[in-house]
Write an enzyme that holds these catalytic residues in place. Structure first.
Site, PDB file in Angstrom:
ATOM      1  N   LYS A  65       1.282   4.300   6.988  1.00 28.49           N
ATOM      2  CA  LYS A  65       0.645   5.429   6.387  1.00 28.49           C
ATOM      3  C   LYS A  65       1.025   7.096   6.340  1.00 28.49           C
ATOM      4  CE  LYS A  65      -2.288   2.309   4.697  1.00 28.49           C
ATOM      5  NZ  LYS A  65      -0.519   1.095   4.445  1.00 28.49           N
ATOM      6  N   SER A 109       0.837  -1.590  -0.281  1.00 27.26           N
ATOM      7  CA  SER A 109      -0.199   0.250  -0.154  1.00 27.26           C
ATOM      8  C   SER A 109       0.935   1.294   0.211  1.00 27.26           C
ATOM      9  CB  SER A 109      -0.687   0.087   1.270  1.00 27.26           C
ATOM     10  OG  SER A 109      -0.038   0.183   2.442  1.00 27.26           O
TER      11      SER A 109
END
Length: 216
Positions: free
Chosen positions: A170, A133
């Site tokens: 993230k 991701s």
């Protein structure tokens, strides 16, 4: 490598071991007596340049002075790499998935070396990335070096624990109502959490990305 004590306690211990009074430390370092008093009362922690100055003056390991579980002897736990650079070993803990559904194993699986100058700036651990991701910036198999802290600036890449045991890495964006966990790979949707949800789920920032290593 873990912290087991505070800078405040280690500075006080170093003064006692070296039989030196705070006023003598002031005279030898040029640091103000009020600043040294703040260090000893726990109201301030020295920055890197001053840590080096204090460690030199007290003849102690600067990494020890920061509270790490290392020898007090200067350079006892500082090694050199193949290029002659000073390095310190930190714990490599399990894996961290660059996605939303990985339960991280936080058991120590090894150690890696980071620059000694970086190690002096805080408490660090390393994790191995699993998932895509954060591609193409952070790839599966990369090792990320995380500086432990419970908050970050908006826009920084951070390690975050979700629901007590799910860990993700993230980019964190802050809004007036909460935070957004943003993947760099656009096939992943962002996750939004209000500040209330951060308390109840919970969602906890555990550190910020300082560097990464990749095996080619």
């Amino acid at each position: 490598m873990n912290t087991i004590d505070t800078f405040q306690n280690r500075l006080d211990k170093a003064l006692r071991i070296r039989n030196m009074k705070p006023v003598e430390l002031h005279e030898k370092t040029g640091l103000s007596e009020s600043l040294i008093s703040k260090y000893l009362s726990g109201n301030a922690v020295a920055r890197q340049r001053k840590i080096d100055l204090l460690a030199d003056t007290l003849n102690v390991n600067p990494v020890w002075l920061l509270g790490y579980d290392v020898s007090i002897d200067r350079n006892a736990d500082i090694k050199t790499d193949e290029l002659g650079n000073s390095v310190v070993s930190i714990d490599l803990l399990g894996t961290i998935k660059a996605g939303y559904d990985w339960i991280a194993n936080e058991e120590k699986i090894g150690t890696i070396d980071i620059p000694a100058e970086l190690a002096k700036t805080g408490d660090f651990f390393a994790l191995k990335v699993k998932g895509d991701s954060m591609a193409d910036a952070i790839l599966e198999g990369d090792i990320v070096i995380i500086k432990k802290q419970n908050d970050c600036e908006s826009g920084q890449i951070a390690a975050v624990i979700i629901n007590g045991d799910e860990v993700t890495i993230k980019r964190v964006k802050k809004t007036d109502s909460g935070i957004i966990l943003q993947a760099l790979n656009n096939k992943y949707e962002p996750q939004l959490f209000t500040y209330e949800e951060m308390k109840t789920i919970p969602v906890e920032i555990i550190g910020i990305l300082k560097r990464q290593q990749r095996e080619w």
